[in-house]
Write a protein that holds these residues in place. Structure first.
Motif, PDB file in Angstrom:
ATOM      1  N   LEU A 132       0.850  -1.182   0.000  1.00 32.57           N
ATOM      2  CA  LEU A 132       0.000   0.000   0.000  1.00 32.57           C
ATOM      3  C   LEU A 132       0.889   1.236   0.000  1.00 32.57           C
ATOM      4  CD1 LEU A 132      -2.726  -0.975   2.630  1.00 32.57           C
ATOM      5  CD2 LEU A 132      -2.747  -1.312   0.166  1.00 32.57           C
ATOM      6  N   SER A 156      -9.181  -0.023  -5.387  1.00 27.65           N
ATOM      7  CA  SER A 156      -9.026   1.223  -4.638  1.00 27.65           C
ATOM      8  C   SER A 156      -8.915   0.928  -3.155  1.00 27.65           C
ATOM      9  CB  SER A 156     -10.207   2.164  -4.894  1.00 27.65           C
ATOM     10  OG  SER A 156     -11.399   1.655  -4.311  1.00 27.65           O
ATOM     11  N   TRP A 172      -7.704   6.079  -2.636  1.00 34.79           N
ATOM     12  CA  TRP A 172      -6.491   5.826  -3.398  1.00 34.79           C
ATOM     13  C   TRP A 172      -6.790   4.756  -4.443  1.00 34.79           C
ATOM     14  CZ3 TRP A 172      -1.468   7.825  -1.953  1.00 34.79           C
ATOM     15  CH2 TRP A 172      -1.496   8.649  -0.813  1.00 34.79           C
ATOM     16  N   LYS A 174      -5.197   2.014  -7.405  1.00 35.17           N
ATOM     17  CA  LYS A 174      -4.032   1.290  -7.910  1.00 35.17           C
ATOM     18  C   LYS A 174      -4.054   1.329  -9.434  1.00 35.17           C
ATOM     19  CE  LYS A 174      -0.586  -1.764  -7.374  1.00 35.17           C
ATOM     20  NZ  LYS A 174       0.707  -1.407  -6.757  1.00 35.17           N
ATOM     21  N   TRP A 183       0.101   3.708  -6.604  1.00 32.06           N
ATOM     22  CA  TRP A 183      -1.089   4.188  -5.910  1.00 32.06           C
ATOM     23  C   TRP A 183      -1.203   5.701  -6.067  1.00 32.06           C
ATOM     24  CZ3 TRP A 183      -4.788   1.155  -3.859  1.00 32.06           C
ATOM     25  CH2 TRP A 183      -4.475  -0.178  -3.549  1.00 32.06           C
TER      26      TRP A 183
END
Length: 256
Positions: A132, A156, A172, A174, A183
């Motif tokens: 992450l 997300s 966020w 990806k 990200w």
């Protein structure tokens, strides 16, 4: 069981060929393999402890295939650094042929646990891990909550404060599975009051949420309006889940 609503049919899944220990953790994912027109269920089975006279199978990955109506053991296994007892998948996270869980990851020699994404491919039936954003990974931070979701067909991450009257939800997304740094913080939603947890994204940029009374509500990002009276009340706040349905004419009945 698997149910195809469009075809009004269902398939009861066979029993497992192994018998997990009663105390074992079981984490389920569901998806579709378009290459073979095959529905698949993936089951991660772990066990809290072993007993000398009891067969148990920690960290096994089992896959059900609708084309042959049977379970089989996947060649891949859950990495030993992943604590599967902390797996989270409260929002359906089948995206681009992969099912995703948020898991706790332990670095050797470090007492701190970090969040990572555990991803299972419905195509090759293998597991992979994804990091992450580096500023959002510590599991022990009880003030912040993390949820995975699908946003416009991409994976997300929803980040929001826990137990605050007024909440903001950072989203966020990806962009590239092969790039750990892909990200991107796409948007912030809020402020919203009286919300217990997010339930995922719906069409036209609407954000599906569950309020503190157990009612589903829709938040419109463009107008900042909340739409209530969705006819869902009294949900179990900790175990409720929203699944977004896509119609399919592929049968779930055993075709073997």
């Amino acid at each position: 069981m698997l149910v195809n609503v469009a075809l009004r049919e269902f398939q009861v899944l066979p029993e497992l060929s192994i018998q997990p220990h009663p105390c074992s953790m079981k984490n389920v994912g569901f998806g579709f393999d378009p290459k073979t027109n095959d529905y698949k269920v993936v089951l991660i089975v772990s066990c809290g402890h072993k007993e000398a006279d009891t067969l148990c199978f920690p960290r096994q990955v089992l896959v059900y295939s609708s084309s042959c109506n049977s379970w089989r053991k996947a060649d891949d296994t859950v990495p030993s650094s992943v604590d599967v007892s902390i797996i989270k998948s409260s929002i359906n996270t089948y995206v681009k042929g992969n099912f995703h869980w948020l898991v706790a990851y332990f670095v050797p020699g470090d007492v701190t646990a970090y969040y990572r994404v555990l991803c299972f491919s419905m195509f090759d039936e293998v597991l992979c891990e994804m990091r992450l954003p580096s500023c959002l990974t510590v599991v022990q931070d009880e003030e912040i909550v993390y949820e995975l979701a699908s946003y416009n067909g991409s994976l997300s991450l929803i980040v929001y404060p826990f137990k605050q009257q007024e909440q903001w939800f950072d989203v966020w997304v990806k962009q590239d599975y092969d790039d750990d740094d892909s990200w991107t913080k796409l948007l912030s939603i809020g402020p919203v009051t009286g919300i217990f947890k997010p339930m995922g994204f719906w069409r036209d940029g609407q954000f599906l949420l569950e309020d503190c009374s157990g009612q589903l509500v829709l938040y419109d990002q463009s107008t900042h309006n909340i739409k209530k009276n969705l006819c869902f009340y009294g949900l179990d706040r900790y175990f409720s889940q929203a699944i977004f349905y896509s119609e399919s004419l592929v049968s779930v009945i055993d075709r073997g």
